[in-house]
Write a protein that holds these residues in place. Structure first.
Motif, mmCIF file in Angstrom:
data_model
loop_
_atom_site.group_PDB
_atom_site.id
_atom_site.type_symbol
_atom_site.label_atom_id
_atom_site.label_comp_id
_atom_site.label_asym_id
_atom_site.label_seq_id
_atom_site.Cartn_x
_atom_site.Cartn_y
_atom_site.Cartn_z
ATOM 1 N N GLU A 88 13.978 -30.100 -0.656
ATOM 2 C CA GLU A 88 13.880 -29.333 0.593
ATOM 3 C C GLU A 88 14.638 -30.015 1.722
ATOM 4 O O GLU A 88 14.524 -29.633 2.874
ATOM 5 N N GLU A 89 15.383 -31.013 1.350
ATOM 6 C CA GLU A 89 15.972 -31.886 2.357
ATOM 7 C C GLU A 89 16.791 -31.138 3.412
ATOM 8 O O GLU A 89 16.859 -31.551 4.557
ATOM 9 N N ASP A 90 17.373 -30.038 2.999
ATOM 10 C CA ASP A 90 18.195 -29.282 3.930
ATOM 11 C C ASP A 90 17.407 -28.823 5.144
ATOM 12 O O ASP A 90 17.972 -28.536 6.194
ATOM 13 N N ASN A 91 16.103 -28.794 4.988
ATOM 14 C CA ASN A 91 15.282 -28.243 6.056
ATOM 15 C C ASN A 91 14.960 -29.242 7.154
ATOM 16 O O ASN A 91 14.280 -28.920 8.118
ATOM 17 N N LYS A 92 15.441 -30.439 6.971
ATOM 18 C CA LYS A 92 15.178 -31.485 7.958
ATOM 19 C C LYS A 92 15.371 -30.987 9.382
ATOM 20 O O LYS A 92 14.531 -31.141 10.253
ATOM 21 N N ILE A 93 16.530 -30.369 9.580
ATOM 22 C CA ILE A 93 16.866 -29.943 10.924
ATOM 23 C C ILE A 93 15.822 -28.986 11.470
ATOM 24 O O ILE A 93 15.324 -29.133 12.576
ATOM 25 N N GLN A 94 15.454 -28.033 10.629
ATOM 26 C CA GLN A 94 14.436 -27.075 11.023
ATOM 27 C C GLN A 94 13.153 -27.797 11.418
ATOM 28 O O GLN A 94 12.510 -27.458 12.400
ATOM 29 N N GLY A 95 12.812 -28.809 10.622
ATOM 30 C CA GLY A 95 11.597 -29.566 10.886
ATOM 31 C C GLY A 95 11.654 -30.271 12.217
ATOM 32 O O GLY A 95 10.730 -30.210 13.028
ATOM 33 N N LEU A 96 12.759 -30.914 12.469
ATOM 34 C CA LEU A 96 12.896 -31.644 13.722
ATOM 35 C C LEU A 96 12.906 -30.680 14.899
ATOM 36 O O LEU A 96 12.373 -30.951 15.962
ATOM 37 N N GLU A 97 13.509 -29.521 14.659
ATOM 38 C CA GLU A 97 13.532 -28.520 15.721
ATOM 39 C C GLU A 97 12.145 -28.002 16.031
ATOM 40 O O GLU A 97 11.836 -27.665 17.164
ATOM 41 N N ALA A 98 11.314 -27.964 14.997
ATOM 42 C CA ALA A 98 9.959 -27.451 15.196
ATOM 43 C C ALA A 98 9.117 -28.444 15.989
ATOM 44 O O ALA A 98 8.014 -28.147 16.392
ATOM 45 N N GLY A 99 9.641 -29.631 16.186
ATOM 46 C CA GLY A 99 8.917 -30.570 17.017
ATOM 47 C C GLY A 99 8.410 -31.799 16.292
ATOM 48 O O GLY A 99 7.728 -32.623 16.879
ATOM 49 N N ALA A 100 8.733 -31.911 15.022
ATOM 50 C CA ALA A 100 8.300 -33.092 14.288
ATOM 51 C C ALA A 100 9.016 -34.318 14.852
ATOM 52 O O ALA A 100 10.143 -34.230 15.323
ATOM 53 N N ASP A 101 8.339 -35.462 14.811
ATOM 54 C CA ASP A 101 8.925 -36.661 15.385
ATOM 55 C C ASP A 101 9.673 -37.464 14.336
ATOM 56 O O ASP A 101 10.493 -38.305 14.641
ATOM 57 N N ASP A 102 9.362 -37.195 13.084
ATOM 58 C CA ASP A 102 10.029 -37.896 12.004
ATOM 59 C C ASP A 102 9.725 -37.119 10.732
ATOM 60 O O ASP A 102 8.867 -36.237 10.708
ATOM 61 N N TYR A 103 10.458 -37.417 9.682
ATOM 62 C CA TYR A 103 10.140 -36.791 8.418
ATOM 63 C C TYR A 103 10.331 -37.840 7.345
ATOM 64 O O TYR A 103 11.127 -38.765 7.481
ATOM 65 N N ILE A 104 9.574 -37.702 6.284
ATOM 66 C CA ILE A 104 9.693 -38.644 5.189
ATOM 67 C C ILE A 104 9.891 -37.850 3.914
ATOM 68 O O ILE A 104 9.227 -36.841 3.693
ATOM 69 N N THR A 105 10.838 -38.267 3.112
ATOM 70 C CA THR A 105 11.133 -37.553 1.896
ATOM 71 C C THR A 105 10.342 -38.131 0.730
ATOM 72 O O THR A 105 10.345 -39.332 0.515
ATOM 73 N N LYS A 106 9.660 -37.251 0.015
ATOM 74 C CA LYS A 106 8.948 -37.699 -1.183
ATOM 75 C C LYS A 106 9.974 -37.904 -2.287
ATOM 76 O O LYS A 106 10.922 -37.124 -2.371
ATOM 77 N N PRO A 107 9.788 -38.845 -3.159
ATOM 78 C CA PRO A 107 8.693 -39.826 -3.110
ATOM 79 C C PRO A 107 9.015 -40.951 -2.145
ATOM 80 O O PRO A 107 10.163 -41.292 -1.964
ATOM 81 N N PHE A 108 7.986 -41.516 -1.551
ATOM 82 C CA PHE A 108 8.211 -42.613 -0.610
ATOM 83 C C PHE A 108 7.263 -43.748 -0.958
ATOM 84 O O PHE A 108 6.235 -43.556 -1.583
ATOM 85 N N SER A 109 7.617 -44.931 -0.549
ATOM 86 C CA SER A 109 6.752 -46.074 -0.792
ATOM 87 C C SER A 109 5.735 -46.153 0.341
ATOM 88 O O SER A 109 6.031 -45.775 1.470
ATOM 89 N N PRO A 110 4.542 -46.622 0.033
ATOM 90 C CA PRO A 110 3.519 -46.764 1.071
ATOM 91 C C PRO A 110 4.028 -47.623 2.218
ATOM 92 O O PRO A 110 3.749 -47.361 3.378
ATOM 93 N N ARG A 111 4.786 -48.628 1.882
ATOM 94 C CA ARG A 111 5.374 -49.497 2.900
ATOM 95 C C ARG A 111 6.185 -48.711 3.901
ATOM 96 O O ARG A 111 6.045 -48.876 5.103
ATOM 97 N N GLU A 112 7.077 -47.895 3.351
ATOM 98 C CA GLU A 112 7.953 -47.120 4.218
ATOM 99 C C GLU A 112 7.112 -46.213 5.110
ATOM 100 O O GLU A 112 7.337 -46.110 6.305
ATOM 101 N N LEU A 113 6.138 -45.586 4.477
ATOM 102 C CA LEU A 113 5.285 -44.672 5.228
ATOM 103 C C LEU A 113 4.658 -45.373 6.416
ATOM 104 O O LEU A 113 4.741 -44.910 7.555
#
Lengths: 229, 229
Positions: A88-113
């Motif tokens: 769904e990575e293409d949707n990043k922009i949409q997400g940020l536009e919706a007001g999200a402050d950051d996004y994390i792509t699964k899978p992610f490490s707990p550390r990164e989170l």
DNA sequence: CGCTAATGTGACAACTTCGTGACAATAACG
DNA sequence: CGTTATTGTCACGAAGTTGTCACATTAGCG
């Protein structure tokens, strides 16, 4: 420092579980919701400090919830981190536009989170107006984080510093030990009331003969900071 | 008003030509480079006011050059506009994260190009004249990017340099590790807080016995740069 | 004055925070 | 492409801080 509360919204229990464990290890309070409906209610009721929101969910999607929260002034300040699957990575922009402050792509490490979560919270925390207070030659400067008496620097420990700051900004008023614990230590700590006495003593000691009279004992009640009497 | 200098970096001569003509008609001075290597050198030598950078180039990509320039304090202030082909649009975010101030999608009209270029230049802060700071024989010169103590040059790493510069221009104020990460590392970096401690140590080491007392630990809070105490 | 409850005080063990050297990963450079 | 800097992280020990207790002292009261 009081623990921050994070609300996790995802329909998959296993993912919530994974995240919750990671966050609790990093000393965050964790709330969970498995749909946008519940999440919205919890945001309003429990006032979390941050929202971890899955993008894709049955019914109202995460993105829709984010947009709605950002539109409402009461909740607009709440920082949001979106969880997105790689495809769904293409949707990043949409997400940020919706007001999200950051996004994390699964899978992610707990550390990164945890790291990104810290960064977002850091940016979101407003810095209160901090003015120097001076009383009877006793000066506390929140900006440089210094305390001095008649120009001479005093070595005040962290807790004593907070205690003194509270007193100096709340003069002429008696506080019970319980109130002081709430105000200076923070709400959800379990500490003996007598501990306050000990810190009062430490503070008095640091203030020295010149200024310890400012901290007065109110027998049967607690303490008071005052220039009078 | 003196004409602004724009450095165009693109491996296709025809595109450079087209842009150059448009800009010259709009009274800009134009420099050209066809690879990142040359471009980097020209940025340092000729100090252009703006960089028009093609995303895709053989060898070091535009994005990589942008990132490098933004990381270096000497060139961090240089506004950058990225040129991207339509198919690469997904990379917008990456580009902005790398520090670009705007991006333009090919094909574009000369009009549009000049308009956005003006806008970016307008926004670009006049970079408050970078003045040399000197405290207690410790001197930091942003122009030559040098640090010296009592006239003797000090070998300061990039991060330590930025940290020191920040401190020297923000004395007498206590900063938390979080704030330092924001100010010195930049907002969108995910780094452990303790990393700050390590860099503080490295900086202290470089400053030597004569000056390390300037960097003070504020227990339970963070650090402070001060000549007092 | 003598008694009691409340507060002051010193000591201390558990706990945090900080300084430090080492290390692996990455970037810069020739 | 190998060599050298730089960077972020960790583990460990040192130093500082905290909460609690036991005991001393004091204020209030009859």
């Amino acid at each position: 420092m009081t623990a921050k509360t994070v609300l996790i919204v995802d329909d998959e229990a296993s993912i919530r579980e994974m995240i919750a464990v990671a966050l609790e290890m990093a000393d965050y309070r964790v709330l969970e919701a498995d749909n946008a409906q519940t999440a919205h209610a919890m945001v309003v009721d429990d006032q979390p400090d941050l929202l971890l929101l899955d993008w894709m969910m049955p019914g109202t999607s995460g993105i829709e919830l984010a947009r709605r929260l950002k539109r409402d002034t009461a909740t607009a300040e709440l920082p949001i981190i979106l969880l997105t699957a790689k495809s769904e990575e293409d949707n990043k922009i949409q997400g940020l536009e919706a007001g999200a402050d950051d996004y994390i792509t699964k899978p992610f490490s707990p550390r990164e989170l945890v790291a990104r979560l810290k960064a977002v919270l850091r940016r979101a925390t407003p810095t209160g107006v901090e003015e120097t207070v001076e009383i009877d030659g006793l000066r506390l400067d929140p900006v440089s984080h210094r305390v001095s008496a008649n120009g001479e620097a005093l070595d005040v420990g962290p807790t004593e510093y907070r205690l003194l700051q509270f007193f100096m900004t709340h003069q002429e008023r008696a506080y019970t030990r319980s109130q002081l614990l709430d105000q200076v230590w923070g709400g959800n700590v379990y500490v003996e009331e007598r501990t306050v006495d000990v810190h009062i003593r430490r503070l008095r000691k640091v203030l020295g003969d010149d200024h310890q009279h400012l901290i007065q004992t109110v027998r049967g009640t607690g303490y008071r900071f005052s220039t009078k009497e």
